[in-house]
Enzyme design. Structure first.
Site, PDB file in Angstrom:
ATOM      1  N   LYS A  70       9.993   6.178  16.043  1.00 44.75           N
ATOM      2  CA  LYS A  70      11.459   5.379  16.253  1.00 44.75           C
ATOM      3  C   LYS A  70      12.171   6.190  17.198  1.00 44.75           C
ATOM      4  CE  LYS A  70      12.056   3.312  11.454  1.00 44.75           C
ATOM      5  NZ  LYS A  70      12.374   3.520  10.291  1.00 44.75           N
ATOM      6  N   GLU A  73      -0.343  -6.504   7.971  1.00 46.57           N
ATOM      7  CA  GLU A  73       0.996  -6.204   8.454  1.00 46.57           C
ATOM      8  C   GLU A  73       1.596  -7.063   9.627  1.00 46.57           C
ATOM      9  OE1 GLU A  73       3.908  -5.513   8.114  1.00 46.57           O
ATOM     10  OE2 GLU A  73       4.284  -3.192   7.677  1.00 46.57           O
ATOM     11  N   ARG A 125      -6.131   0.322   4.416  1.00 49.27           N
ATOM     12  CA  ARG A 125      -5.136   1.082   3.657  1.00 49.27           C
ATOM     13  C   ARG A 125      -4.761   0.054   2.357  1.00 49.27           C
ATOM     14  NH1 ARG A 125      -2.716  -0.073   8.604  1.00 49.27           N
ATOM     15  NH2 ARG A 125      -0.927  -1.352   8.758  1.00 49.27           N
ATOM     16  N   SER A 130       0.886   5.841   4.529  1.00 45.89           N
ATOM     17  CA  SER A 130      -0.308   6.072   5.175  1.00 45.89           C
ATOM     18  C   SER A 130      -0.092   7.326   6.255  1.00 45.89           C
ATOM     19  CB  SER A 130      -0.693   5.138   6.179  1.00 45.89           C
ATOM     20  OG  SER A 130       0.422   4.781   7.116  1.00 45.89           O
ATOM     21  N   HIS A 155       1.382  -5.489   2.824  1.00 42.16           N
ATOM     22  CA  HIS A 155       2.201  -4.614   3.797  1.00 42.16           C
ATOM     23  C   HIS A 155       3.558  -4.906   3.495  1.00 42.16           C
ATOM     24  CE1 HIS A 155      -1.598  -3.291   5.603  1.00 42.16           C
ATOM     25  NE2 HIS A 155      -1.953  -4.493   5.397  1.00 42.16           N
ATOM     26  N   TRP A 186       0.489   7.477   9.320  1.00 41.27           N
ATOM     27  CA  TRP A 186       1.357   7.448  10.431  1.00 41.27           C
ATOM     28  C   TRP A 186       2.971   7.275   9.764  1.00 41.27           C
ATOM     29  CZ3 TRP A 186      -0.205   3.831  15.062  1.00 41.27           C
ATOM     30  CH2 TRP A 186      -1.285   4.431  15.839  1.00 41.27           C
ATOM     31  N   HIS A 227       0.953  -1.051   0.126  1.00 40.27           N
ATOM     32  CA  HIS A 227      -0.138   0.135  -0.031  1.00 40.27           C
ATOM     33  C   HIS A 227       0.699   1.203  -0.033  1.00 40.27           C
ATOM     34  CE1 HIS A 227       0.776   1.079   4.337  1.00 40.27           C
ATOM     35  NE2 HIS A 227       0.811  -0.418   4.662  1.00 40.27           N
ATOM     36  N   GLY A 228       0.253   2.461  -0.515  1.00 40.11           N
ATOM     37  CA  GLY A 228       1.055   3.527  -0.449  1.00 40.11           C
ATOM     38  C   GLY A 228       1.322   4.351   0.996  1.00 40.11           C
TER      39      GLY A 228
END
Length: 233
Positions: free
Chosen positions: A102, A91, A64, A16, A186, A18, A13-14
């Protein structure tokens, strides 16, 4: 007699919402950004220009991937195709890292350990507590599943096992029968499938990247030996 090859198109998917804040999404249902929608549309135009046609589309239960498939198929000006959604193409579940960025993860557990969790093959991040509202047991989309199947965290190996189950039990028989499939999933789910198809070891997998919104075409013999792969760019 020349055997007709079998073709499956995989796509991550492209981007998102987040992705913009560098947060680990996992099983959280976060929509695509405008950039992600544009990536899906561009992929559809590429596939149409290359002459691809699909009999079915398969995606995860996360919105998504549905968005990606719908935008892509529309951009192809392709007739509607049946859509099959399964949690096995979700995912990887990031456990306690889910929803964190992160920077905060590095601060809590250190960069070296954190990178082993999300780039390695066998180590899973810390699990969610059973009463954590992020646990999939509280999501109505999974209420029909055996609770034993619902992860509180996953390693890449765990994610790969469930996606390969779907490949062997659902997708592979369709491919053998000549069905032309689009599979939207994903990053980590597709990494696990690529590891299987390409015969990669765990060390090599640490360096595999799946770009968002870029179709990955696999070509198989009728008995599902890989005879070619290419990125459409």
């Amino acid at each position: 007699m020349v055997e007709v090859e079998r073709v499956v198109v995989f796509i991550r998917h492209g981007h998102s919402e987040w992705n913009l804040s560098d947060r680990f999404t996992g099983w959280t249902d976060i929509p695509l950004t405008e950039a992600g929608l544009a990536e899906a549309a561009a992929a559809g135009r590429q596939l149409a220009a290359a002459g691809y046609v699909f009999d079915e589309a398969h995606g995860s239960v996360l919105g998504r991937t549905r968005q990606t498939i719908e935008i892509l198929v529309a951009a192809m000006k392709h007739p509607a195709v049946p859509l099959f959604e399964t949690w096995r193409l979700n995912e990887r579940h990031y456990g306690a890292l889910q929803g964190m960025n992160k920077k905060d993860i590095f601060a809590a557990w250190g960069e070296e350990q954190s990178r082993r969790w999300w780039r390695g093959y066998v180590e899973a991040p810390p699990p969610l507590a059973a009463d954590d509202p992020r646990h999939p047991r509280y999501d109505p989309r999974y209420e029909g599943l055996d609770p034993v199947l619902l992860p509180a965290t996953e390693s890449l190996a765990d994610c790969q096992r469930r996606s390969l189950h779907y490949w062997h039990e659902v997708l592979a028989p369709r491919v053998r029968a000549g069905r032309r499939l689009l599979v939207a999933s994903h990053g980590n789910t597709l990494r696990g499938l690529v590891m299987h198809f390409d015969g990669l070891d765990a060390e090599a997998m640490m360096h595999v990247e799946i770009p968002p919104g870029m179709p990955l075409v696999y070509r198989f013999t009728p008995d599902l030996r890989v005879i070619g792969r290419e990125w459409l760019q």
